[in-house]
Design an enzyme around this catalytic site. Structure first.
Site, PDB file in Angstrom:
ATOM      1  N   ASP A  40       0.680  -1.311   0.577  1.00 55.50           N
ATOM      2  CA  ASP A  40      -0.042  -0.264  -0.173  1.00 55.50           C
ATOM      3  C   ASP A  40       0.955   1.210  -0.368  1.00 55.50           C
ATOM      4  O   ASP A  40       1.851   1.183   0.307  1.00 55.50           O
ATOM      5  CB  ASP A  40      -1.068   0.262   1.413  1.00 55.50           C
ATOM      6  N   GLU A  41       0.044   2.277  -0.477  1.00 51.19           N
ATOM      7  CA  GLU A  41       0.796   3.626  -0.270  1.00 51.19           C
ATOM      8  C   GLU A  41       2.070   3.431  -1.160  1.00 51.19           C
ATOM      9  O   GLU A  41       3.094   4.520  -0.389  1.00 51.19           O
ATOM     10  CB  GLU A  41       0.256   4.281   1.180  1.00 51.19           C
TER      11      GLU A  41
HETATM   12  N1  IFG Z   1      -3.650   4.179   5.454  1.00 52.82           N
HETATM   13  C1  IFG Z   1      -2.204   3.452   5.523  1.00 52.82           C
HETATM   14  C2  IFG Z   1      -2.289   2.874   7.012  1.00 52.82           C
HETATM   15  C3  IFG Z   1      -2.956   3.854   8.138  1.00 52.82           C
HETATM   16  C4  IFG Z   1      -4.064   3.981   8.701  1.00 52.82           C
HETATM   17  C5  IFG Z   1      -4.459   4.774   9.250  1.00 52.82           C
HETATM   18  C6  IFG Z   1      -3.334   1.382   4.615  1.00 52.82           C
HETATM   19  C7  IFG Z   1      -3.469  -0.071   3.598  1.00 52.82           C
HETATM   20  C8  IFG Z   1      -4.119   5.157   6.268  1.00 52.82           C
HETATM   21  N2  IFG Z   1      -2.478   2.315   4.583  1.00 52.82           N
HETATM   22  O1  IFG Z   1      -4.873   1.694   5.570  1.00 52.82           O
HETATM   23  O2  IFG Z   1      -0.624   2.765   6.850  1.00 52.82           O
HETATM   24  O3  IFG Z   1      -1.856   4.856   8.369  1.00 52.82           O
HETATM   25  O4  IFG Z   1      -6.220   5.214   9.195  1.00 52.82           O
END
Ligand code: IFG
Length: 525
Positions: free
Chosen positions: A339-340
């Site tokens: 992710d991200e």
């Molecule tokens: N998104 C990030 C997480 C976390 C989350 C907090 C995902 C897959 C926001 N990635 O959710 O690492 O920071 O709500």
């Protein structure tokens, strides 16, 4: 003379109070089994309107001598012993005539469309309780139902007044989805073995069967990898806010895995990559494209880190990590994150994910990944975990992947309940108990129906959650809703009916010592 009268009055008052206590507690157990406030709601309940009374001579009888059955029998005995004060021997016998006993019967040839390996059948008569299943897992799930059929005070450690009555009838039950999970982020804030075990104990009560541990991120690496020791020695040293951090030795990780296994809960380890990797990059300069190690990071930004996807050593590193992790993970999945990865060029990300998939498969494990990985070529049996981007979920399905539903707007446990919640975040919105419960995974994404969905997972990210009390507050009471979404057919689920059962769970949460959020939407008993 006056003293004598006073004594009589006080004794009378004590007896009266005790009788009221007993009356009120026995009044709570209705003789109509279909009124039992079980969560998740069983598929079918037939009431016969009488009572089984658990007495001090009760034994737990297992149908055959096996380590698993004895362990399940002893688990039930341990759950009942404290509050009843009864001895509860676990005995092996094929005979089921003796009255007063609880019989755990493994019947591997019990077939039928719903005998999936977590299904069970519970027959309660005036004289005996028969719990039958075609697998030990099913027996363990049925044991949770038995616990919930007894008054909440059964969960207390110290002896309580009886009677211990269970309404008679038959319950036939099995889950709608085979994956009913919770994710705990132990990277942003580290949670030790005892905290994780406590969470597992609570999850078992509600028939949850997967616990996903988010073991690495920018702020901390939490699992010992013997071939890359700096990951924990250095990368495990801190956490969000600069605290001490911590990590699991492989021995401690195995302790968690075994504790979960005894409760028929499978651990899913996640190594998030190529993004969310600052703790790795701070631990090994050679894993950075620049050849320079980064600083440890204690903030809460995301999307700024990436492994050096163009260097061979990165894949040697990943192969070592996945090999060591696979060797101590009996469960089928390894979660590769994905992710991200905003700091990874798309043309580098895609081959990276493809290579990592091959590495996981080479170590005999199935791939789970956030649905961002759908832009790569997904191998067979990959499970994409949907969290935010509907498009990714549809691309994953078009590649034949199954979806694990964790929509942030509905199933992120770090989302505040409402504006007044001090803990948590609200970038995905507020998630009150009713909003969490009204998620129907099979209707959430157009084009992603029940047949594409492996199950549901509620995720607790811990940027703002620092200890077990805060964890419990964010997990409960929403967790029981997700447990029911994963277990009970959506046609059988209804918020107005569920919220009454949830209200009855309040006393159980209290007696289990769970620091739950007392939502104003619920009439807590
Ligand atoms: N998104 C990030 C997480 C976390 C989350 C907090 C995902 C897959 C926001 N990635 O959710 O690492 O920071 O709500």
């Amino acid at each position: 003379m006056i003293n004598k009268k006073l004594n009589i009055a006080i004794t009378g008052l004590l007896v009266f109070t005790l009788l009221c206590l007993q009356a009120s507690s026995s009044a709570k157990t209705s003789s109509d089994l279909s009124k039992a406030a079980i969560i998740p709601k069983p598929v079918s309940i037939t009431a016969t309107g009488e009572f089984f009374r658990l007495k001090s001579h009760a034994n737990i009888c297992i149908s055959e001598e096996s380590k698993e059955l004895r362990q399940i029998g002893q688990y039930l005995a341990d759950k009942l012993k404290g509050s009843t004060g009864y001895g509860f021997q676990v005995k092996t016998t094929a005979k089921t005539e003796e009255s007063g006993n609880i019989y755990l019967i493994l019947n591997t040839n019990s077939s039928g469309p719903n005998a999936a390996d977590e299904g069970y059948k519970l027959i309660i008569t005036k004289k005996q309780i028969f719990l039958t299943a075609n697998s030990p897992t099913g027996l363990f799930r049925g044991v949770q139902t038995i616990r919930q059929l007894l008054p909440a005070r059964i969960e207390l450690a110290l002896k309580q007044p009886g009677p211990w009555k269970i309404a008679t009838g038959t319950i036939e039950d099995y889950p709608a989805y085979s994956y009913r999970g919770v994710m705990l982020d132990v990277s942003r804030h580290f949670f030790g073995v005892d905290d994780v075990k406590k969470l597992i104990e609570f999850l078992a009560c509600y028939k949850i069967n997967f616990l996903h541990l988010h073991l690495s991120d920018d702020q901390g690496w939490r699992i010992e990898i013997k071939s890359w020791p700096e990951l924990t020695k250095h990368g495990g040293n801190t956490q969000v806010g600069g605290g001490r951090g911590g990590y699991y030795t492989q021995e401690q990780y195995s302790e968690i895995v075994n504790f979960a296994k005894e409760r028929y809960i499978t651990i899913v380890p996640e190594i998030d990559m190529p993004g969310h990797t600052n703790a790795v990059l701070a631990s090994y300069a050679e894993l950075n494209c620049s050849g320079k190690a980064t600083e440890l990071y204690t903030g809460t930004n995301v999307g700024f880190s990436t492994l050096c996807t163009t260097q061979d050593i990165t894949y040697k590193f990943i192969d070592d990590v996945i090999r060591e992790l696979a060797d101590i993970t009996p469960g089928p999945y390894i979660h590769i994150g994905g992710d991200e990865s905003h700091a990874t060029k798309r043309e580098d990300y895609i081959p990276f994910i493809n290579k990592v998939e091959d590495i996981v498969i080479s170590h005999g494990k199935q791939i789970l990944g956030w649905d961002d990985i759908a832009v790569a070529s997904l191998k067979t049996n990959v499970v994409a975990q949907h969290w935010a981007n509907i498009k990714n979920a549809n691309i994953a399905v078009s590649q034949g992947a199954k979806i694990l539903m964790s929509p942030a707007k509905k199933a992120y446990l770090d989302m505040k309940y409402d504006k007044s919640t001090k803990l948590g975040q609200h970038w995905a919105g507020y998630i009150e108990v009713d909003s969490a419960y009204c998620l129907d995974p099979a209707a959430y994404i157009p084009g992603v129906g029940g047949k594409n969905i492996l199950g549901i997972e509620a995720a607790l990210w811990t940027e703002t959650i620092t200890n077990i009390n805060e964890m419990e507050y964010m997990v409960f009471p929403r967790l029981t809703g997700y447990a029911e979404i994963g277990w009970t057919p959506s046609s059988e689920r209804n918020w107005n009916e569920y919220k009454v059962r949830l209200g009855e769970q309040g006393e159980r949460f209290k007696d289990m010592g769970i620091n739950y959020y007392p939502s104003p939407l619920i009439q807590w008993k």
